[in-house]
Scaffold this active site. Sequence first.
Site, PDB file in Angstrom:
ATOM      1  N   SER A   1     -11.219 -32.553  -1.916  1.00  0.00           N
ATOM      2  CA  SER A   1     -11.026 -33.630  -2.900  1.00  0.00           C
ATOM      3  C   SER A   1     -10.193 -34.805  -2.370  1.00  0.00           C
ATOM      4  CB  SER A   1     -10.436 -33.074  -4.191  1.00  0.00           C
ATOM      5  OG  SER A   1     -11.307 -32.097  -4.747  1.00  0.00           O
TER       6      SER A   1
ATOM      7  N   GLY B   1     -14.483 -29.813  -3.841  1.00  0.00           N
ATOM      8  CA  GLY B   1     -15.449 -30.210  -4.857  1.00  0.00           C
ATOM      9  C   GLY B   1     -14.973 -29.993  -6.277  1.00  0.00           C
TER      10      GLY B   1
ATOM     11  N   HIS C   1     -17.348 -23.663   7.856  1.00  0.00           N
ATOM     12  CA  HIS C   1     -17.031 -24.246   6.552  1.00  0.00           C
ATOM     13  C   HIS C   1     -17.048 -23.132   5.506  1.00  0.00           C
ATOM     14  CE1 HIS C   1     -17.271 -26.603   2.903  1.00  0.00           C
ATOM     15  NE2 HIS C   1     -16.798 -27.607   3.610  1.00  0.00           N
TER      16      HIS C   1
ATOM     17  N   GLY D   1     -15.678 -34.597   1.672  1.00  0.00           N
ATOM     18  CA  GLY D   1     -16.984 -34.193   1.158  1.00  0.00           C
ATOM     19  C   GLY D   1     -17.556 -35.283   0.265  1.00  0.00           C
TER      20      GLY D   1
ATOM     21  N   GLU E   1      -8.993 -26.394   4.730  1.00  0.00           N
ATOM     22  CA  GLU E   1      -9.643 -26.718   3.466  1.00  0.00           C
ATOM     23  C   GLU E   1      -9.435 -25.570   2.473  1.00  0.00           C
ATOM     24  OE1 GLU E   1     -13.005 -29.830   4.077  1.00  0.00           O
ATOM     25  OE2 GLU E   1     -13.858 -27.845   4.279  1.00  0.00           O
TER      26      GLU E   1
ATOM     27  N   GLU F   1     -18.245 -22.962   2.696  1.00  0.00           N
ATOM     28  CA  GLU F   1     -19.550 -22.759   2.056  1.00  0.00           C
ATOM     29  C   GLU F   1     -20.452 -21.897   2.941  1.00  0.00           C
ATOM     30  OE1 GLU F   1     -20.207 -26.911   1.395  1.00  0.00           O
ATOM     31  OE2 GLU F   1     -18.619 -26.895  -0.103  1.00  0.00           O
TER      32      GLU F   1
ATOM     33  N   ASN G   1     -18.292 -35.141   5.653  1.00  0.00           N
ATOM     34  CA  ASN G   1     -19.238 -34.021   5.624  1.00  0.00           C
ATOM     35  C   ASN G   1     -20.175 -34.246   4.440  1.00  0.00           C
ATOM     36  OD1 ASN G   1     -20.575 -31.605   5.453  1.00  0.00           O
ATOM     37  ND2 ASN G   1     -18.780 -30.385   4.890  1.00  0.00           N
ATOM     38  N   TRP G   2     -21.367 -34.685   4.761  1.00  0.00           N
ATOM     39  CA  TRP G   2     -22.315 -35.006   3.685  1.00  0.00           C
ATOM     40  C   TRP G   2     -22.914 -33.779   3.012  1.00  0.00           C
ATOM     41  CZ3 TRP G   2     -25.998 -39.462   5.678  1.00  0.00           C
ATOM     42  CH2 TRP G   2     -25.233 -40.617   5.910  1.00  0.00           C
ATOM     43  N   LYS G   3     -22.736 -32.613   3.610  1.00  0.00           N
ATOM     44  CA  LYS G   3     -23.338 -31.377   3.092  1.00  0.00           C
ATOM     45  C   LYS G   3     -24.851 -31.583   2.897  1.00  0.00           C
ATOM     46  CE  LYS G   3     -18.845 -30.277   1.234  1.00  0.00           C
ATOM     47  NZ  LYS G   3     -18.022 -29.624   0.236  1.00  0.00           N
TER      48      LYS G   3
HETATM   49  P1  13P Z   1     -14.807 -32.459  -1.294  1.00  0.00           P
HETATM   50  O1  13P Z   1     -14.158 -33.639  -0.612  1.00  0.00           O
HETATM   51  O2  13P Z   1     -16.054 -32.825  -2.033  1.00  0.00           O
HETATM   52  O3  13P Z   1     -13.827 -31.687  -2.110  1.00  0.00           O
HETATM   53  O4  13P Z   1     -15.299 -31.475  -0.123  1.00  0.00           O
HETATM   54  C1  13P Z   1     -14.420 -31.123   0.871  1.00  0.00           C
HETATM   55  C2  13P Z   1     -15.187 -30.451   1.946  1.00  0.00           C
HETATM   56  O5  13P Z   1     -15.666 -29.351   1.774  1.00  0.00           O
HETATM   57  C3  13P Z   1     -15.367 -31.156   3.208  1.00  0.00           C
HETATM   58  O6  13P Z   1     -15.863 -30.324   4.187  1.00  0.00           O
END
Ligand code: 13P
Length: 248
Positions: A213, A173, A94, A234, A167, A96, A9-11
Amino acid sequence: MRKKIIAGNWKMNYCVNKAEEFVSQIKDTINTDEVDVVICPNFVSLDRISDLIDGTNIKLGAQNVFYEDKGAYTGETSVNMLAAVGVNYCIVGHSERRQYFNETNEIVNKKAKKLLEKDISPIVCVGETLEEREESKMFEVVEKQVKESLNEIDKNSIENKVVIAYEPIWAIGTGKTATAEQANEMCKYIRDVISKMYDEDTAQKVRIQYGGSVKPSNANEILNMSDIDGALVGGASLTNDFVAIVNY
Ligand code: 13P
């Protein structure tokens, strides 16, 4: 035997040119049929990345979608639009999006159902906050998210199409990973919820990822747990670390 699914997931990272450059660089090393590999770039890069991975085993994922078919919804993207550029998977709910864009379980459910109409696999995200974990409410919270987000989705879709991503918000993150045992415990719990909603056979077939993470140093342990069927990655999906995770 559930096939593992590892999604990046590149966000909101990488413009089109950088996205193409990065995928060109890693695509041969992540082109495997041992696990399902999914790349989820930003909307504006989907079409070009779709061309770039054409003919490989790599699958294309979107990070969001709207549940209406078409019309006056400024700024939104429909399931048909995703299907037209070759999207196979789409992340919904998600944390976020739940946090910054007020997505509720009801909205997540509408999106998941709409995706399934077009044969796109929803990756349905669930997970508790740190506060909820500290108050030992995590099972209750996640159970509600799973039940409401998957409401009225048929058994066949759960077995063959839907992916659930656990998650924990406190691990996203932050560099703070859930221990493999904590992650597995919740994935197993989600499987029990699916068993109650459907049946044990369906629960054994549904794929449940862990996200938060995930990095090369913990991928192997996490991905070898009994009830974890993949990872939603992420930050580490933006670098060569993704290659190492896919080849865990
Ligand atoms: P990280 O791997 O950066 O913690 O993010 C996880 C995430 O939100 C994947 O959707």
